[in-house]
Design a protein around this motif. Sequence first.
Motif, short mmCIF file in Angstrom:
data_model
loop_
_atom_site.label_atom_id
_atom_site.label_comp_id
_atom_site.label_asym_id
_atom_site.label_seq_id
_atom_site.Cartn_x
_atom_site.Cartn_y
_atom_site.Cartn_z
N ARG A 111 10.47 -5.58 2.22
CA ARG A 111 9.21 -5.93 2.87
C ARG A 111 8.20 -6.46 1.86
O ARG A 111 7.30 -5.75 1.42
N ILE A 112 8.31 -7.72 1.51
CA ILE A 112 7.36 -8.29 0.55
C ILE A 112 6.02 -8.61 1.20
O ILE A 112 5.10 -9.07 0.53
N ASP A 113 5.90 -8.38 2.52
CA ASP A 113 4.61 -8.55 3.18
C ASP A 113 3.67 -7.40 2.88
O ASP A 113 2.46 -7.50 3.11
N LEU A 114 4.21 -6.28 2.37
CA LEU A 114 3.38 -5.13 2.02
C LEU A 114 2.92 -5.24 0.57
O LEU A 114 3.64 -5.73 -0.30
N SER A 115 1.69 -4.77 0.32
CA SER A 115 1.17 -4.81 -1.05
C SER A 115 1.76 -3.68 -1.88
O SER A 115 2.16 -2.64 -1.34
N LEU A 116 1.78 -3.87 -3.19
CA LEU A 116 2.33 -2.84 -4.08
C LEU A 116 1.47 -1.58 -4.05
O LEU A 116 1.99 -0.46 -4.17
N VAL A 117 0.16 -1.73 -3.90
CA VAL A 117 -0.71 -0.56 -3.82
C VAL A 117 -0.37 0.26 -2.58
O VAL A 117 -0.26 1.49 -2.63
N ASP A 118 -0.15 -0.42 -1.45
CA ASP A 118 0.21 0.28 -0.23
C ASP A 118 1.58 0.94 -0.35
O ASP A 118 1.80 2.05 0.14
N ILE A 119 2.53 0.25 -1.00
CA ILE A 119 3.87 0.81 -1.18
C ILE A 119 3.81 2.13 -1.93
O ILE A 119 4.44 3.12 -1.54
N SER A 120 3.06 2.17 -3.00
CA SER A 120 2.98 3.40 -3.80
C SER A 120 2.37 4.55 -2.98
O SER A 120 2.81 5.69 -3.08
N LYS A 121 1.39 4.24 -2.13
CA LYS A 121 0.78 5.27 -1.28
C LYS A 121 1.78 5.76 -0.24
O LYS A 121 1.87 6.96 0.04
N LEU A 122 2.52 4.82 0.35
CA LEU A 122 3.51 5.21 1.36
C LEU A 122 4.56 6.13 0.77
O LEU A 122 4.93 7.15 1.37
N ILE A 123 5.05 5.79 -0.41
CA ILE A 123 6.08 6.60 -1.06
C ILE A 123 5.56 8.01 -1.33
O ILE A 123 6.24 9.01 -1.08
N ARG A 124 4.33 8.10 -1.85
CA ARG A 124 3.76 9.41 -2.16
C ARG A 124 3.57 10.26 -0.91
O ARG A 124 3.63 11.49 -0.96
N ASN A 125 3.35 9.60 0.24
CA ASN A 125 3.10 10.32 1.50
C ASN A 125 4.36 10.47 2.35
O ASN A 125 4.28 10.84 3.53
N ASN A 126 5.53 10.17 1.76
CA ASN A 126 6.82 10.31 2.47
C ASN A 126 6.86 9.46 3.73
O ASN A 126 7.30 9.92 4.80
N LEU A 127 6.43 8.21 3.61
CA LEU A 127 6.46 7.26 4.71
C LEU A 127 7.31 6.07 4.28
O LEU A 127 6.93 5.32 3.39
N ALA A 128 8.48 5.92 4.90
CA ALA A 128 9.39 4.83 4.52
C ALA A 128 8.74 3.48 4.81
O ALA A 128 8.38 3.20 5.97
N PRO A 129 8.58 2.62 3.81
CA PRO A 129 7.93 1.32 4.04
C PRO A 129 8.61 0.47 5.10
O PRO A 129 7.94 -0.26 5.84
N ASP A 130 9.93 0.56 5.20
CA ASP A 130 10.64 -0.28 6.17
C ASP A 130 10.29 0.05 7.61
O ASP A 130 10.47 -0.78 8.51
N LEU A 131 9.79 1.26 7.86
CA LEU A 131 9.45 1.65 9.23
C LEU A 131 8.06 1.17 9.65
O LEU A 131 7.78 1.04 10.84
N VAL A 132 7.20 0.92 8.69
CA VAL A 132 5.81 0.56 9.00
C VAL A 132 5.75 -0.70 9.87
O VAL A 132 6.40 -1.70 9.58
N GLY A 133 4.97 -0.63 10.92
CA GLY A 133 4.79 -1.78 11.79
C GLY A 133 5.06 -1.47 13.25
O GLY A 133 5.20 -0.31 13.64
N ASP A 134 5.13 -2.52 14.05
CA ASP A 134 5.35 -2.39 15.49
C ASP A 134 6.81 -2.69 15.84
O ASP A 134 7.40 -3.65 15.34
#
Length: 243
Positions: A111-134
């Motif tokens: 998911r290169i549409d996500l920013s690196l800052v957001d990715i690091s937050k998602l990982i720390r909060n146990n939220l898989a980046p690939d699931l984010v969205g509709d």
Amino acid sequence: MVKFFISLSFIIILFSKTDDPGNGIYYARVSEEEVYFKVTVEKGLAILEFFLDKKTKGEMNGQVKSGQIFFSDFSIKNEVYDLVFKNGEGHLISKNQDKPKFIKVEPVTKRIDLSLVDISKLIRNNLAPDLVGDWVMIYNLSPDGVVIDDEIKGKNYKVRYSENGSYILDPNAIRDNMPRELVKNFSFSDIPTATWRTEGNNLVINITGITEASESKSVFLIKSDTLLTTSVQGYTTVHVRRK
């Protein structure tokens, strides 16, 4: 049996779409430093964005040659590395001849549409980046692979996995499945509050609302724009990403 082959063929078609193998977001731990990389390859040009120490961001250009992606002279903690991607794997290779280092770079998401800052937050909060969205729910499958003709099929209900951990179910799904006598009094306040998190390949959804709180767990699998969630009982919901 016919239904099973139809549904299986549909899933295979959805899964057949492939992404550019060079594009993606990656992670490495270097000298106790968390480093995230975003690699974008287009028309033979490679661009690297990086985020480290939870505050430092930067960008550099690289080369694409003979199936490799190469970024030269990347500095971390006063040490210089080359970053090389080959055959889908990435490595940081130090240029220190006295104490050479060879550090594997782990893939995080395409998911290169996500920013690196957001990715690091998602990982720390146990939220898989690939699931984010509709996502749009297409249909349910029984444990033996048969399409179920239920309240989901053909309705195109949406679900949203928000970056803040909120899980939002299409209000139409809630309204349509309320007892008939309550539909006329439907209010958005009737929609329960829900959150989501991931534990490896497990998806956990917690729901609180006017009824007592509940928690559900399922196994999720994402390939390209298709999401499968399989309950403990073996029922699978097929989704496609909403763009």
